[in-house]
Scaffold this motif. Structure first.
Motif, PDB file in Angstrom:
ATOM      1  N   UNK A 175      -6.793   2.729  -9.957  1.00  0.00           N
ATOM      2  CA  UNK A 175      -6.612   2.449  -8.534  1.00  0.00           C
ATOM      3  C   UNK A 175      -5.282   2.961  -8.030  1.00  0.00           C
ATOM      4  N   UNK A 176      -4.233   2.792  -8.831  1.00  0.00           N
ATOM      5  CA  UNK A 176      -2.898   3.247  -8.435  1.00  0.00           C
ATOM      6  C   UNK A 176      -2.839   4.762  -8.294  1.00  0.00           C
ATOM      7  N   UNK A 177      -3.536   5.467  -9.192  1.00  0.00           N
ATOM      8  CA  UNK A 177      -3.565   6.928  -9.107  1.00  0.00           C
ATOM      9  C   UNK A 177      -4.234   7.389  -7.808  1.00  0.00           C
ATOM     10  N   UNK A 178      -5.357   6.758  -7.481  1.00  0.00           N
ATOM     11  CA  UNK A 178      -6.071   7.114  -6.250  1.00  0.00           C
ATOM     12  C   UNK A 178      -5.200   6.813  -5.035  1.00  0.00           C
ATOM     13  N   UNK A 179      -4.594   5.625  -5.019  1.00  0.00           N
ATOM     14  CA  UNK A 179      -3.781   5.218  -3.868  1.00  0.00           C
ATOM     15  C   UNK A 179      -2.541   6.088  -3.723  1.00  0.00           C
ATOM     16  N   UNK A 180      -1.929   6.447  -4.847  1.00  0.00           N
ATOM     17  CA  UNK A 180      -0.711   7.264  -4.795  1.00  0.00           C
ATOM     18  C   UNK A 180      -0.973   8.595  -4.103  1.00  0.00           C
ATOM     19  N   UNK A 184       0.137   5.531  -0.885  1.00  0.00           N
ATOM     20  CA  UNK A 184       0.186   4.076  -0.956  1.00  0.00           C
ATOM     21  C   UNK A 184       0.511   3.626  -2.374  1.00  0.00           C
ATOM     22  N   UNK A 185       1.417   2.680  -2.482  1.00  0.00           N
ATOM     23  CA  UNK A 185       1.729   2.032  -3.755  1.00  0.00           C
ATOM     24  C   UNK A 185       0.925   0.741  -3.851  1.00  0.00           C
ATOM     25  N   UNK A 212      -4.477  -7.607  -3.204  1.00  0.00           N
ATOM     26  CA  UNK A 212      -3.482  -6.670  -3.722  1.00  0.00           C
ATOM     27  C   UNK A 212      -2.290  -6.585  -2.788  1.00  0.00           C
ATOM     28  N   UNK A 213      -1.178  -6.104  -3.330  1.00  0.00           N
ATOM     29  CA  UNK A 213      -0.034  -5.757  -2.490  1.00  0.00           C
ATOM     30  C   UNK A 213      -0.003  -4.246  -2.321  1.00  0.00           C
ATOM     31  N   UNK A 214      -0.132  -3.793  -1.081  1.00  0.00           N
ATOM     32  CA  UNK A 214      -0.069  -2.371  -0.753  1.00  0.00           C
ATOM     33  C   UNK A 214       1.230  -2.096  -0.008  1.00  0.00           C
TER      34      UNK A 214
END
Length: 278
Positions: A175-180, A184-185, A212-214
């Motif tokens: 998820x972090x890879x997609x958001x980055x 977005x963190x 989550x925290x975005x």
């Protein structure tokens, strides 16, 4: 159709062998449902969860049967799901230090028994993401409490505990890879898992502004409050209310705070999915 449970945000109905999960526009902070709704919130949570379930379908199966075979009045905010035997552990992954994790770290340098490097401050990125489980407490029965990995093993057994940790960290990593890539963190996230047919499956919601925290990546700066794209904005607003003791009934939300909160939910949906919210 039978109402099984009305939670802080979602209502759960039985429909034959299936479950209908309906996301309302209610909003809760500190386990208190506030009297003011956030327009479109339930639909945004549902649609963003469906998007993430699709993105991460190769990581872990999920409980979704259909997003369209639901009553017309709930279209867009309801999903038809499998019944899962939920694991009574809140599975949390943290890649940055904030919120209750920061408070726990400031007490003894660890979160859920995981010792972290010294000298971290609010918003610090961790050397690697960590699994920091908590208890899963029913509404009205108190607050979730941090537990150790050993506590999880004692509760569900070592094999299931290992899978809970593996799945949680892999969901966070992917998820972090997609958001980055979308600027977005994801500072941390909570997922819920249950068992169906002997296999663990994702339930409830996934990688939403409620779970989550975005943070806006281009504005991230350790050492203070980040620009939240999630429910933390409401918590920060409520912390300025000296007359509210964080017990029910909660305060009415001013129109400008409602609008600012909705805008954050819409922004994170649009930035992640690439679709315009309608």
């Amino acid at each position: 159709m039978e109402l099984l449970h009305s939670g802080k945000v979602r209502d759960v109905y039985a429909d034959g062998d299936d479950i209908l999960l309906v996301a309302s526009d209610r909003v809760s902070i500190y386990d208190v449902v506030l009297p003011t709704a956030i327009p479109d919130k339930g639909k945004i949570l549902t649609q963003l969860s469906l998007w993430w379930f699709d993105q991460l379908s190769d990581v872990v199966p999920n409980h979704i049967i259909s997003a369209t075979e639901v009553p017309a009045e709930w279209a867009g905010r309801a999903v038809r799901c499998e019944r899962l035997e939920m694991v009574m552990v809140e599975c949390i992954a943290r890649g940055y230090l904030a919120g209750s994790g920061l408070k726990e770290y400031e007490k003894d340098g660890a979160v859920s028994g995981v010792v972290l490097e010294p000298g971290l401050i609010e918003g610090s990125r961790l050397a690697e993401p960590v699994f920091t489980p908590t208890t899963k407490v029913a509404p009205g029965e108190g607050h979730d409490e941090f537990i150790t990995y050993g506590d999880v093993e004692a509760s569900v057994g070592p094999d299931v505990a290992a899978e809970l940790r593996r799945i949680t960290l892999e969901v966070y990593r992917r998820g972090s890879e997609v958001a980055a890539a979308k600027g977005i963190i994801i500072a941390d996230t909570k997922i819920e898992l249950g068992v169906s047919g002997g296999s663990l499956k994702l339930g409830d919601e996934l990688l939403t502004p409620d779970s989550s925290r975005f943070w806006a990546a281009d504005e991230w700066q350790p050492g203070g409050t980040q620009r939240y794209l999630d429910k933390q904005f409401l918590r920060d607003w409520s912390s300025s209310l000296t007359e509210w003791d964080r017990t029910a009934p909660g305060p009415e939300i001013p129109d400008e705070v409602v609008e600012a909160t909705r805008n954050r939910y819409v922004e994170v949906y649009e930035r992640l999915t690439g679709d315009r919210w309608r």
